[in-house]
Design a protein around this motif. Structure first.
Motif, short mmCIF file in Angstrom:
data_model
loop_
_atom_site.label_atom_id
_atom_site.label_comp_id
_atom_site.label_asym_id
_atom_site.label_seq_id
_atom_site.Cartn_x
_atom_site.Cartn_y
_atom_site.Cartn_z
N MET A 1 0.85 -1.20 0.00
CA MET A 1 0.00 0.00 0.00
C MET A 1 0.89 1.24 0.00
O MET A 1 1.78 1.39 0.81
CB MET A 1 -0.89 -0.03 1.24
N GLU A 3 0.13 4.35 0.54
CA GLU A 3 -0.18 5.38 1.53
C GLU A 3 -0.69 4.73 2.81
O GLU A 3 -1.88 4.74 3.10
CB GLU A 3 -1.20 6.34 0.96
N ILE A 6 -2.67 6.93 6.30
CA ILE A 6 -3.73 7.93 6.10
C ILE A 6 -4.32 8.34 7.46
O ILE A 6 -4.47 9.51 7.76
CB ILE A 6 -4.84 7.38 5.18
N THR A 7 -4.64 7.35 8.27
CA THR A 7 -5.26 7.65 9.57
C THR A 7 -4.31 8.45 10.45
O THR A 7 -4.70 9.45 11.07
CB THR A 7 -5.65 6.35 10.29
N VAL A 9 -1.67 10.35 9.60
CA VAL A 9 -1.44 11.71 9.11
C VAL A 9 -2.66 12.59 9.38
O VAL A 9 -2.53 13.75 9.79
CB VAL A 9 -1.08 11.71 7.61
N SER A 10 -3.85 12.03 9.19
CA SER A 10 -5.06 12.82 9.42
C SER A 10 -5.27 13.12 10.89
O SER A 10 -6.03 14.04 11.23
CB SER A 10 -6.28 12.09 8.87
N SER A 11 -4.65 12.35 11.75
CA SER A 11 -4.84 12.60 13.19
C SER A 11 -3.84 13.64 13.72
O SER A 11 -3.89 14.01 14.88
CB SER A 11 -4.69 11.30 13.97
N ARG A 179 1.83 12.41 0.65
CA ARG A 179 1.06 13.11 1.67
C ARG A 179 0.52 12.22 2.78
O ARG A 179 0.25 12.69 3.88
CB ARG A 179 -0.11 13.86 1.02
N PHE A 180 0.34 10.95 2.48
CA PHE A 180 -0.19 10.05 3.52
C PHE A 180 0.77 8.89 3.78
O PHE A 180 0.35 7.83 4.23
CB PHE A 180 -1.57 9.52 3.12
N ARG B 30 -9.89 4.48 2.04
CA ARG B 30 -8.91 5.57 2.17
C ARG B 30 -9.53 6.81 2.82
O ARG B 30 -8.98 7.38 3.76
CB ARG B 30 -8.35 5.95 0.79
N ALA B 34 -8.90 8.44 6.68
CA ALA B 34 -8.62 9.85 6.96
C ALA B 34 -9.65 10.41 7.94
O ALA B 34 -9.31 11.17 8.85
CB ALA B 34 -8.62 10.66 5.66
N ASP B 102 -9.04 9.42 -2.64
CA ASP B 102 -7.85 10.24 -2.34
C ASP B 102 -8.23 11.71 -2.16
O ASP B 102 -7.75 12.38 -1.24
CB ASP B 102 -6.82 10.11 -3.48
N ALA B 105 -9.96 12.10 1.12
CA ALA B 105 -9.01 12.02 2.24
C ALA B 105 -8.26 13.34 2.40
O ALA B 105 -8.08 13.83 3.52
CB ALA B 105 -8.02 10.88 1.98
N SER B 106 -7.87 13.95 1.27
CA SER B 106 -7.18 15.23 1.34
C SER B 106 -8.11 16.31 1.90
O SER B 106 -7.70 17.14 2.71
CB SER B 106 -6.68 15.66 -0.05
N ASN B 109 -8.43 15.88 5.53
CA ASN B 109 -7.17 16.22 6.21
C ASN B 109 -7.00 17.73 6.38
O ASN B 109 -6.53 18.19 7.41
CB ASN B 109 -6.00 15.63 5.41
N LYS B 112 -10.04 19.51 8.72
CA LYS B 112 -10.06 19.26 10.17
C LYS B 112 -9.34 20.39 10.92
O LYS B 112 -9.67 20.70 12.05
CB LYS B 112 -9.40 17.92 10.51
#
Lengths: 221, 148
Positions: A1, A3, A6-7, A9-11, A179-180, B30, B34, B102, B105-106, B109, B112
């Motif tokens: 995978m 990326e 994802i989780t 980076v988003s956190s 990015r992720f 995905r 995110a 994707d 997800a961006s 991101n 937030k």
């Protein structure tokens, strides 16, 4: 995978540019909790890299450049992530050039080369252009003349700001490349480290933060 | 040769739904990942993020409709057309759903940390969705031209 984070980076919160930041958006404890989502091997590599080239660790680096080189050579064997390895090399190059700028007035090139040999790819090149102010590297590293000026004027704050800005921009590019992915994660960690170091430099803010901590402790008891 | 042509017809018939569903799974996973990460950072408005994470499911719906539009008794005359149309629109749905995931997800991101960009950050996702709709609508138009 491609990326996998994802989780994670988003956190992570948004990090404002360090010069404009008033406070850190995340504590070390909270950051470490989030970093538990890293794969064990990635976490290990990040820890090695942090110990080697993070800004605040560089303040507590070994006493001599030679010791630093030995530590670098031992640690870099463990790094298999290409982007992280590239960032470490970038930081070592930067530190080697800075060491050259600091020492060019006081030591001979042979002494410098003996100390930093085996670290940066530029060590030999710097030694062979020892008498030239920017070591003939200004075309590759345009910040060298500015850094030299700060050094000559004993402007430590200006020099730190310059170095931090260069690293910050580099980390921004690394994070954009995936990015992720792991790149975004380690770029965040090193940026956060810069931010913390910058905030710690602010005497007024440090005093205020110290007072806050005192108050927190008082309130807890 | 005939069974092969008929098999390709069946492949094309089910491809829009199957490939669309695969794309939606990846895209929703995905965007959903995110969204889960963002939930740790925000104090409220959780439904907004979960809703955006569900956007890539639309490609499965388009796939169902296209598969239903292509559904007919398969013959040697119509199987090649169904295969070509079904596979290509299926690939479009597959990639569209992944790209949408994707983009979502961006969007999650960035919004937030800065809620005011939530709407505009969905513009790339809307563009991707728009291309999926083009592929979907023209698949329906062309499906009508395939012999019954």
């Amino acid at each position: 995978m491609a990326e996998p984070y994802i989780t994670l980076v988003s956190s992570l919160p948004y990090l404002p540019p360090f010069e404009r930041a008033e406070r850190s958006p995340i504590t070390r404890l909270r950051l470490e909790q989030r970093l538990h989502n890293l794969e064990p091997d990635d976490a290990k590599q990040l820890a090695i890299a942090e110990a080697l080239v993070s800004w605040r660790m560089s303040l507590a680096k070994p006493k001599t450049d030679k010791d630093m080189v030995l530590r670098y050579r031992a640690a870099v064997q463990e790094i298999s992530q290409p982007a992280l390895r590239e960032f470490i090399e970038f930081r070592i190059d930067q530190q080697t050039i800075m060491a050259g700028l600091r020492q060019s007035k006081t030591v001979f090139e042979s002494a410098f080369l003996e100390q930093v040999s085996g670290a940066s790819r530029w060590a030999g090149f710097i030694a062979s252009h020892w008498d030239i102010p920017d070591f003939k590297l200004a075309a590759v590293y345009p910040w060298i003349p500015e850094a030299r000026n700060y050094l000559e004027n004993n402007d430590a704050c200006g020099l730190d700001r310059l170095m931090m800005n260069i690293i910050w921009r580099r980390l921004g590019k690394i994070a954009e490349s995936n990015r992720f992915g792991f790149e975004a994660v380690f770029a965040f960690v090193f940026k956060w480290d810069l931010l913390q170091a910058w905030l710690a430099r602010d005497a007024v803010q440090a005093k205020s933060r110290f007072q806050e901590l005192i108050n927190e402790v008082k309130n807890d008891h | 040769m005939e069974p092969l042509i008929l098999a390709l017809g069946w492949l094309g018939l089910y491809a829009p739904l199957a490939l669309g569903a695969v794309g939606s799974m990846i895209g929703c996973a995905r965007a959903g990942s995110a969204a889960c990460g963002a939930l740790l950072e925000v104090e409220g408005g959780y439904g907004r993020y979960i809703g955006v994470a569900a956007m890539p499911s639309s490609q499965t719906i388009y796939g169902i409709v296209v598969t239903m539009a292509l559904r007919r008794e398969l013959t040697l005359e119509n199987s090649p057309g169904i295969f070509g149309l079904g596979i290509l629109v299926g690939v479009a749905m597959l990639y569209g759903a992944i790209a949408l995931g994707d983009a979502c997800a961006s969007s999650i991101n960035v919004s937030k940390s800065k809620l005011e960009v939530f709407g505009i950050s969905l513009a790339p996702a809307a563009l991707v969705e728009g291309f999926s709709v083009f592929a979907f609508v023209f698949a329906l138009v062309l499906a009508a031209a395939i012999p019954k």
